[in-house]
Scaffold this motif. Structure first.
Motif, short mmCIF file in Angstrom:
data_model
loop_
_atom_site.label_atom_id
_atom_site.label_comp_id
_atom_site.label_asym_id
_atom_site.label_seq_id
_atom_site.Cartn_x
_atom_site.Cartn_y
_atom_site.Cartn_z
N ALA A 181 0.84 -1.20 0.00
CA ALA A 181 0.00 0.00 0.00
C ALA A 181 0.87 1.24 0.00
CB ALA A 181 -0.92 0.01 1.22
N THR A 182 0.51 2.19 -0.84
CA THR A 182 1.13 3.51 -0.82
C THR A 182 0.02 4.52 -1.04
OG1 THR A 182 1.51 3.81 -3.20
CG2 THR A 182 3.14 2.50 -2.00
N GLU A 183 0.38 5.80 -0.98
CA GLU A 183 -0.61 6.84 -1.22
C GLU A 183 -1.11 6.82 -2.66
OE1 GLU A 183 1.18 10.61 -0.49
OE2 GLU A 183 2.84 10.28 -1.89
N LEU A 184 -0.37 6.15 -3.56
CA LEU A 184 -0.82 6.02 -4.94
C LEU A 184 -2.07 5.17 -5.04
CD1 LEU A 184 2.33 6.66 -5.16
CD2 LEU A 184 2.24 5.49 -7.36
N TYR A 185 -2.23 4.20 -4.12
CA TYR A 185 -3.29 3.20 -4.25
C TYR A 185 -4.55 3.53 -3.45
CZ TYR A 185 0.55 0.36 -6.12
OH TYR A 185 1.60 -0.10 -6.85
N THR A 186 -4.49 4.53 -2.58
CA THR A 186 -5.66 4.78 -1.73
C THR A 186 -6.85 5.31 -2.51
OG1 THR A 186 -4.83 7.00 -1.17
CG2 THR A 186 -4.25 5.20 0.33
N ILE A 187 -6.61 5.76 -3.74
CA ILE A 187 -7.73 6.22 -4.56
C ILE A 187 -8.69 5.07 -4.85
CG2 ILE A 187 -6.70 5.76 -6.83
CD1 ILE A 187 -8.52 9.01 -5.83
N ALA A 188 -8.25 3.83 -4.61
CA ALA A 188 -9.10 2.67 -4.85
C ALA A 188 -10.33 2.65 -3.94
CB ALA A 188 -8.29 1.38 -4.66
N LYS A 189 -10.30 3.41 -2.84
CA LYS A 189 -11.47 3.44 -1.96
C LYS A 189 -12.50 4.48 -2.39
CE LYS A 189 -9.33 6.56 1.45
NZ LYS A 189 -8.83 6.71 2.83
N LEU A 190 -12.16 5.32 -3.38
CA LEU A 190 -13.08 6.39 -3.81
C LEU A 190 -14.44 5.86 -4.25
CD1 LEU A 190 -13.58 9.38 -4.37
CD2 LEU A 190 -12.57 9.04 -6.66
N PRO A 191 -14.53 4.77 -5.03
CA PRO A 191 -15.87 4.31 -5.43
C PRO A 191 -16.75 3.91 -4.26
CG PRO A 191 -14.17 2.69 -6.03
CD PRO A 191 -13.47 3.95 -5.65
N LEU A 192 -16.17 3.33 -3.21
CA LEU A 192 -16.98 2.95 -2.06
C LEU A 192 -17.37 4.16 -1.23
CD1 LEU A 192 -17.38 -0.01 -2.40
CD2 LEU A 192 -14.95 0.38 -2.78
N ILE A 193 -16.51 5.17 -1.21
CA ILE A 193 -16.86 6.42 -0.53
C ILE A 193 -18.04 7.08 -1.23
CG2 ILE A 193 -16.03 8.76 -0.05
CD1 ILE A 193 -13.25 7.51 0.43
N ILE A 194 -18.03 7.08 -2.56
CA ILE A 194 -19.14 7.66 -3.32
C ILE A 194 -20.45 6.93 -3.01
CG2 ILE A 194 -20.07 7.91 -5.66
CD1 ILE A 194 -17.14 8.48 -6.55
N LEU A 195 -20.38 5.60 -2.99
CA LEU A 195 -21.60 4.83 -2.69
C LEU A 195 -22.03 5.02 -1.24
CD1 LEU A 195 -20.81 1.57 -4.68
CD2 LEU A 195 -22.56 3.27 -5.22
N GLY A 196 -21.07 5.11 -0.33
CA GLY A 196 -21.42 5.38 1.07
C GLY A 196 -22.10 6.73 1.22
N PHE A 197 -21.63 7.72 0.45
CA PHE A 197 -22.27 9.03 0.45
C PHE A 197 -23.70 8.92 -0.05
CE2 PHE A 197 -23.41 12.71 -2.20
CZ PHE A 197 -23.53 13.68 -1.20
#
Length: 458
Positions: free
Chosen positions: A404-420
Motif C-alpha cells: 500500500a502507498t498513497e498512490l493506491y488509496t484512490i481505490a477506496k473512492l468508489p466505495l466512498i461515493i456509494l457510502g455518500f
C-alpha cells in the motif's frame, strides 16, 4: 400501467440528460488540462491497437493486467474511425492518442453519472439523484483521474458498476442471470486491478449470512462462473506463455515490499524507492545479470523476478513475521485515513493553495458522510450498506496485506461515493426535514466539488 411507462420514460430521459451534461462539463474541464501518462499501461494499449497483441518492449505483457490497455485500444480504434492520422497512418502519435483516451474518459464520467443517477432515482427524487451523480463525476478527484492516462478511473467506474450489480441481486426476479452478470463485472474489474479478485471472499460470507441458503449458494456459484469466464481466458493465455496460471507477474514484488522493513514512525506507508534501491536492486541484478535497472529488462524477466521476489517475501515473513504484521496494520490504518491528495494535485493549474485546502475539506467531509451512511445503514439492517462495507473492507485489506502507498488509496473512492449515496438515502427517510436535508447534502457536495474543479483549471 400507462403512468408507470411514463415514469420510466421520464427517468430514462433524465438519465440521458445527466449523461450529456456531465460529459460536456467533464470535457470542458479536461480540455484545459494537459494529459498525464502514468506507468506503461498506455503504451501496452497502443501496441494492442497497432498489433492486436498485448506486448511491451517487444515481449508479451505479463507484468501489467490487460483491462486498461484494452480500454486504451478500444478508445484509439474509435478515435481512428473518426479522425485517422493522414500524415503517418502506420505510426501512433503519443500526444494525439493521449488526448483521445482522455476524451474517452470524459465520456466515461458521463456514463458513471448516468448509472448512479438512474440507480438513485429508483429510490429518491430528481434533485438528490442528480446531486449524487454530479458529486461522483465532477469532483476534482474524478476529473484528475480522467486527465490521467492510467487505469485508476476505469477501476473506480467498474467497481461502482460491479457493486450496483450486487445491489440488484436481492431484488432481481431472475437472480441467476443477475448473479452471472455481477460476476462478469467483477471479472472485468479484476482485469483492471487484480486486487478485486479477493472481493468474493468478503461478499460470499455476507450473502450466506443474510440470504436464504439456496439462493445465496446459487448466486455465489454463478458469480464465480461469471468471473472465471472473464478472467479465465487471460490466465490461460499467461499459462501458455509462461507455464504459470497467473493474472500478472507482480504479486511477489508487492508482498516482498511489505515484508522487508518496518514503516517508519513518521511515515504513513513504506517509501518504495529507498527500499527498491537498497534491497530490490541486488535481487534484480541476480535475476537479470544487469547492475542497472531498466524497464525492458523488468518486462523481459517479469516471471523470473516475480518468482524470486515471492521466495524472498516468504523467507522474510517466516524469519521476521513481526515486520510484516506491523506493516499490514499500519497500511490498514493509513489506507483508511488517507485523503487521496496525491492524484488530485495533477489536475490543478491555478489557485493551487486554495484548491488544495478546499479539496482536503471536501474529501474529508465526503469520507465522514460515507462512513455515517455505511454504519447507519448497517445498524438499520440495510443490505446495500452491508455490501458496500464488505467490499470496502475487501479493497482495504487486499492492499494492506500486499503493498500500500498513497498512490493506491484512490481505490477506496468508489466505495466512498456509494457510502455518500447511502447517507443521502438515510437522511431522506427522517421525519419532518429529512427530504430537505437529503437534497441539501447532495447539492452541497456536488456544488462544492464542481466549484473546486472549476477553480483548479480556470
Amino acid at each position: 400501467m400507462k403512468l408507470r411507462e411514463t415514469s420510466v420514460s421520464a427517468k430514462l430521459a433524465q438519465t440521458a440528460a445527466i449523461f450529456i451534461i456531465t460529459s460536456m462539463l467533464s470535457l470542458l474541464f479536461l480540455s484545459r488540462a494537459r494529459p498525464i501518462v502514468w506507468e506503461d499501461h498506455f503504451q501496452i494499449g497502443q501496441n494492442l491497437r497497432s498489433t492486436g497483441t498485448l506486448t511491451i518492449d517487444d515481449v508479451p505483457s505479463i507484468f501489467r493486467p490487460p483491462g486498461y490497455p484494452g480500454f486504451v485500444a478500444a478508445s484509439l480504434w474509435i478515435g481512428d474511425v473518426f479522425s485517422a492520422p493522414t500524415d503517418t497512418p502506420n505510426q501512433r502519435i503519443a500526444e494525439r492518442d493521449q488526448r483521445i483516451v482522455v476524451f474517452a474518459q470524459g465520456f466515461l464520467l458521463g456514463v458513471l453519472a448516468a448509472a448512479l443517477f438512474f440507480w438513485a432515482s429508483l429510490w429518491t427524487g430528481f434533485a438528490p439523484a442528480a446531486g449524487i451523480a454530479f458529486t461522483a463525476a465532477l469532483n476534482p478527484y474524478s476529473l484528475a483521474l480522467a486527465n490521467l492516462v492510467s487505469y485508476h478511473l476505469l477501476f473506480v467506474v467498474l467497481t461502482i458498476f460491479s457493486t450496483l450489480g450486487l445491489f440488484s441481486l436481492r431484488r432481481s426476479s431472475s437472480s441467476g442471470p443477475a448473479a452471472a452478470g455481477a460476476g462478469i463485472l467483477w471479472g472485468l474489474t479484476s482485469l483492471v486491478k487484480p486486487v478485486t479478485l479477493a472481493i468474493p471472499f468478503f461478499v460470499a460470507p455476507l450473502m450466506l449470512i443474510r440470504w436464504p441458503l439456496r439462493p445465496a449458494i446459487k448466486s455465489i456459484v454463478l458469480m464465480g462462473v461469471g468471473m472465471i469466464l472473464i478472467v479465465g481466458p487471460y490466465v490461460a493465455r499467461n499459462d501458455l506463455i509462461t507455464g504459470q496460471p497467473i493474472v500478472t507477474a507482480q504479486g511477489g514484488l508487492a508482498f516482498w515490499g511489505t515484508s522487508i522493513e518496518k514503516i517508519g514512525p513518521d511515515e504513513p506507508f513504506l517509501v518504495w524507492q529507498p527500499i527498491w534501491w537498497k534491497y530490490g536492486m541486488p535481487i534484480f541484478t541476480r535475476v537479470t545479470g544487469s547492475a542497472e535497472y531498466s524497464r525492458p529488462l523488468q518486462n523481459a524477466y517479469a516471471v523470473q523476478l516475480n518468482d524470486e521476489f515471492s521466495k524472498e517475501a516468504m523467507n522474510n515473513i517466516i524469519a521476521a513475521p513481526e515486520i510484516y504484521l506491523h506493516n499490514v496494520f499500519r497500511n490498514f490504518i493509513s489506507f483508511n485515513t488517507d485523503t487521496m491528495g496525491f492524484w488530485n494535485k495533477f489536475l490543478v493549474a491555478h489557485n493551487k493553495h486554495l484548491v488544495q485546502v478546499l479539496s482536503e475539506f471536501w474529501i474529508i467531509w465526503l469520507m465522514m458522510l460515507a462512513a455515517v451512511g455505511a454504519i447507519w445503514g448497517c445498524i438499520s439492517n440495510d443490505d446495500d450498506a452491508m455490501m458496500v462495507t464488505a467490499i470496502y473492507l475487501g479493497v482495504v485489506i487486499a492492499h494492506s496485506i500486499s503493498f500500500a502507498t498513497e498512490l493506491y488509496t484512490i481505490a477506496k473512492l468508489p466505495l466512498i461515493i456509494l457510502g455518500f449515496a447511502l447517507v443521502v438515502r438515510r437522511l431522506e427517510v427522517l421525519p419532518r426535514y429529512g427530504v430537505a436535508l437529503a437534497r441539501l447534502t447532495a447539492a452541497g457536495a456536488a456544488g462544492l466539488g464542481l466549484l473546486i474543479s472549476g477553480l483548479a483549471v480556470t
